[in-house]
Write a protein that holds these residues in place. Structure first.
Motif, PDB file in Angstrom:
ATOM      1  N   LEU A  16     -29.093   0.611   4.642  1.00 11.27           N
ATOM      2  CA  LEU A  16     -28.984   1.632   3.610  1.00 11.27           C
ATOM      3  C   LEU A  16     -28.229   2.822   4.163  1.00 11.27           C
ATOM      4  O   LEU A  16     -28.518   3.300   5.247  1.00 11.27           O
ATOM      5  CB  LEU A  16     -30.382   2.077   3.163  1.00 11.27           C
ATOM      6  CG  LEU A  16     -31.294   0.966   2.646  1.00 11.27           C
ATOM      7  CD1 LEU A  16     -32.620   1.572   2.225  1.00 11.27           C
ATOM      8  CD2 LEU A  16     -30.656   0.229   1.496  1.00 11.27           C
ATOM      9  N   HIS A  17     -27.263   3.298   3.422  1.00 10.15           N
ATOM     10  CA  HIS A  17     -26.490   4.455   3.858  1.00 10.15           C
ATOM     11  C   HIS A  17     -27.114   5.707   3.271  1.00 10.15           C
ATOM     12  O   HIS A  17     -27.194   5.868   2.057  1.00 10.15           O
ATOM     13  CB  HIS A  17     -25.040   4.307   3.397  1.00 10.15           C
ATOM     14  CG  HIS A  17     -24.374   3.095   3.975  1.00 10.15           C
ATOM     15  ND1 HIS A  17     -23.919   3.045   5.268  1.00 10.15           N
ATOM     16  CD2 HIS A  17     -24.139   1.872   3.438  1.00 10.15           C
ATOM     17  CE1 HIS A  17     -23.405   1.847   5.505  1.00 10.15           C
ATOM     18  NE2 HIS A  17     -23.538   1.119   4.418  1.00 10.15           N
ATOM     19  N   PHE A  55     -42.818   0.235  10.067  1.00 11.47           N
ATOM     20  CA  PHE A  55     -41.584   0.884  10.492  1.00 11.47           C
ATOM     21  C   PHE A  55     -41.521   0.873  12.016  1.00 11.47           C
ATOM     22  O   PHE A  55     -42.521   1.154  12.684  1.00 11.47           O
ATOM     23  CB  PHE A  55     -41.530   2.326   9.983  1.00 11.47           C
ATOM     24  CG  PHE A  55     -41.561   2.447   8.485  1.00 11.47           C
ATOM     25  CD1 PHE A  55     -40.395   2.347   7.748  1.00 11.47           C
ATOM     26  CD2 PHE A  55     -42.759   2.646   7.813  1.00 11.47           C
ATOM     27  CE1 PHE A  55     -40.418   2.450   6.361  1.00 11.47           C
ATOM     28  CE2 PHE A  55     -42.795   2.752   6.434  1.00 11.47           C
ATOM     29  CZ  PHE A  55     -41.621   2.654   5.702  1.00 11.47           C
ATOM     30  N   VAL A  56     -40.344   0.561  12.541  1.00 12.55           N
ATOM     31  CA  VAL A  56     -40.146   0.514  13.993  1.00 12.55           C
ATOM     32  C   VAL A  56     -38.922   1.352  14.333  1.00 12.55           C
ATOM     33  O   VAL A  56     -37.815   1.075  13.851  1.00 12.55           O
ATOM     34  CB  VAL A  56     -39.943  -0.932  14.488  1.00 12.55           C
ATOM     35  CG1 VAL A  56     -39.773  -0.949  16.006  1.00 12.55           C
ATOM     36  CG2 VAL A  56     -41.111  -1.815  14.065  1.00 12.55           C
ATOM     37  N   ALA A  57     -39.109   2.386  15.146  1.00 16.28           N
ATOM     38  CA  ALA A  57     -38.005   3.253  15.553  1.00 16.28           C
ATOM     39  C   ALA A  57     -37.268   2.618  16.729  1.00 16.28           C
ATOM     40  O   ALA A  57     -37.858   2.389  17.787  1.00 16.28           O
ATOM     41  CB  ALA A  57     -38.531   4.632  15.936  1.00 16.28           C
ATOM     42  N   VAL A 110     -37.404  -1.931   9.104  1.00 18.14           N
ATOM     43  CA  VAL A 110     -38.464  -1.988   8.102  1.00 18.14           C
ATOM     44  C   VAL A 110     -38.954  -3.429   8.043  1.00 18.14           C
ATOM     45  O   VAL A 110     -38.179  -4.344   7.746  1.00 18.14           O
ATOM     46  CB  VAL A 110     -37.953  -1.536   6.723  1.00 18.14           C
ATOM     47  CG1 VAL A 110     -39.092  -1.538   5.705  1.00 18.14           C
ATOM     48  CG2 VAL A 110     -37.317  -0.154   6.815  1.00 18.14           C
ATOM     49  N   ILE A 111     -40.234  -3.640   8.330  1.00 20.82           N
ATOM     50  CA  ILE A 111     -40.796  -4.987   8.381  1.00 20.82           C
ATOM     51  C   ILE A 111     -41.684  -5.231   7.171  1.00 20.82           C
ATOM     52  O   ILE A 111     -42.593  -4.439   6.888  1.00 20.82           O
ATOM     53  CB  ILE A 111     -41.606  -5.200   9.673  1.00 20.82           C
ATOM     54  CG1 ILE A 111     -40.687  -5.078  10.896  1.00 20.82           C
ATOM     55  CG2 ILE A 111     -42.313  -6.552   9.667  1.00 20.82           C
ATOM     56  CD1 ILE A 111     -41.425  -5.144  12.225  1.00 20.82           C
ATOM     57  N   GLU A 140     -35.164  -4.420   5.919  1.00 21.29           N
ATOM     58  CA  GLU A 140     -34.156  -3.365   5.813  1.00 21.29           C
ATOM     59  C   GLU A 140     -33.958  -2.732   7.185  1.00 21.29           C
ATOM     60  O   GLU A 140     -34.828  -2.805   8.059  1.00 21.29           O
ATOM     61  CB  GLU A 140     -34.601  -2.252   4.846  1.00 21.29           C
ATOM     62  CG  GLU A 140     -35.112  -2.715   3.497  1.00 21.29           C
ATOM     63  CD  GLU A 140     -33.997  -2.972   2.512  1.00 21.29           C
ATOM     64  OE1 GLU A 140     -32.821  -2.765   2.896  1.00 21.29           O
ATOM     65  OE2 GLU A 140     -34.288  -3.379   1.380  1.00 21.29           O
ATOM     66  N   THR A 141     -32.818  -2.076   7.346  1.00 21.72           N
ATOM     67  CA  THR A 141     -32.586  -1.223   8.509  1.00 21.72           C
ATOM     68  C   THR A 141     -32.039   0.094   7.994  1.00 21.72           C
ATOM     69  O   THR A 141     -31.039   0.108   7.271  1.00 21.72           O
ATOM     70  CB  THR A 141     -31.586  -1.860   9.489  1.00 21.72           C
ATOM     71  OG1 THR A 141     -32.103  -3.116   9.934  1.00 21.72           O
ATOM     72  CG2 THR A 141     -31.373  -0.964  10.698  1.00 21.72           C
ATOM     73  N   ILE A 142     -32.709   1.188   8.326  1.00 25.99           N
ATOM     74  CA  ILE A 142     -32.292   2.489   7.811  1.00 25.99           C
ATOM     75  C   ILE A 142     -31.825   3.380   8.958  1.00 25.99           C
ATOM     76  O   ILE A 142     -32.431   3.398  10.027  1.00 25.99           O
ATOM     77  CB  ILE A 142     -33.421   3.169   7.006  1.00 25.99           C
ATOM     78  CG1 ILE A 142     -34.708   3.272   7.814  1.00 25.99           C
ATOM     79  CG2 ILE A 142     -33.679   2.410   5.724  1.00 25.99           C
ATOM     80  CD1 ILE A 142     -35.850   3.945   7.075  1.00 25.99           C
TER      81      ILE A 142
END
Length: 337
Positions: free
Chosen positions: A4-5, A302-304, A313-314, A323-325
């Protein structure tokens, strides 16, 4: 998986000293729509992400995954915590030797608490009534008890161990656990007696910690490749679980059935069955996973990824990254509001 941008909706807030809190209404982003209308306490809320090299705190909608706003912090924010009433957040600024105090209505830093006497603040824990904040300080081997209302230090507990790193309260909040990264130990503090009562050998590079939702177990990661399972009643280690790949953090699901362990070197999260104390899956994440947080509804984790500058995002039903944000530079600690 998609990325996601995200775009900043407002300018970064200015920084403030503890002696000069400033006027939040004068800040550049005080008139933004996001700042005026933060998510209500009963919705999916905000995910707070501390970005160490940016010296920023991101506020991300925990359901839509959109960036709502951001604010500047002190230098090198490692961990974040939100008061139970949702009104205030804190970041521990490790090389800045300070705590940033964030107004969660305006999403701005409003002041800093100077901890220059106690070097390298890192771990944070807050009581359920929001009155006391606990801060570990690696440089002086201490845990500070801070009066939230007065921004003043009430008590100082000496761990006598190297790299006092994280902090976690027992379910009844009578005991505080502080993993010591340099010594490979965990300090156990009786808060009612006001003293250290035990030092547990929990493995070389002891770092992450979480207390099970039922309060019966404390899981503690060690970078050497293990997770210590501590009985909360006896404060004794009951089991040591293998966790290859440089385990950093651990987080229980809200129902207590699973625990997620981030493994920085392997770029994975291990999902453990808590009752069986066995891994059931390893999930590939971004580069350098560290901070782990699970949404209160238990549906999303959520994993930073500190080396990838993003957050995985799991989906907790499929145990897959959905997702990856994007985040800031070297994201680490996270919190919910």
């Amino acid at each position: 998986m998609k990325t996601l941008h995200l775009f900043l909706l407002a300018a970064l807030a200015g920084t403030f000293s503890c002696n000069n809190p400033g006027n939040a209404g004068d800040s550049a982003n005080s008139d933004s729509t996001a700042a005026q209308q933060p998510p209500a306490a009963n919705d999916s809320g905000l995910l707070l992400v501390a970005n160490k090299l940016d010296n920023t705190l991101f506020f991300i909608n925990a359901e839509t995954l959109e960036l709502v706003d951001s604010t500047t912090t002190g230098n090198d924010p490692h961990e974040a915590v939100v008061t139970p009433d949702g009104r205030t957040a804190y970041t521990a600024n490790m090389t800045g030797n300070s705590l940033s105090v964030i107004d969660m209505n305006t999403l701005e830093e409003v002041r800093r608490i100077d901890l220059s006497k106690y070097q390298q603040p890192h771990g944070l824990a807050i009581t359920s009534d929001g009155k006391n904040l606990y801060v570990t300080t690696e440089g002086t081997q201490t845990v500070l008890e801070i009066d939230v209302a007065a921004d003043s230090i009430l008590r100082v507990f000496k761990s006598g161990q190297q790299g006092t790193h994280m902090a976690a309260l027992s379910k009844d909040e009578s005991t505080l656990y502080a993993p010591n990264l340099g010594s490979g130990t965990t300090t156990v503090i009786d808060l009612e007696a006001g003293e250290v009562i035990k030092t547990l050998a929990t493995g070389e590079g002891t770092e992450g910690i979480d207390v099970s939702p039922d309060g019966k177990e404390i899981w503690i990661t060690a970078r050497s490749g293990s997770v210590a399972v501590v009985n909360a009643e006896s404060n004794e280690i009951e089991a040591t679980l293998p966790a290859a790949g440089l385990p950093i953090r651990v987080k229980f699901t809200p129902d207590g059935k699973q625990a997620l362990v981030s493994c920085m070197q392997a770029d994975e999260v291990i999902v453990f069955d808590v009752a069986e104390r066995k891994p059931i899956k390893r999930i590939k994440t971004g580069a350098g996973p560290v901070g782990v947080l699970i949404r209160p509804d238990g549906e999303v984790a959520f994993v930073a990824n500190t080396e990838g500058n993003n957050v995985s995002v799991i989906d907790m039903k499929t145990l897959e990254v959905s997702e990856t944000i994007p985040a800031g530079d070297t994201p680490d600690g996270m919190a919910f509001r």
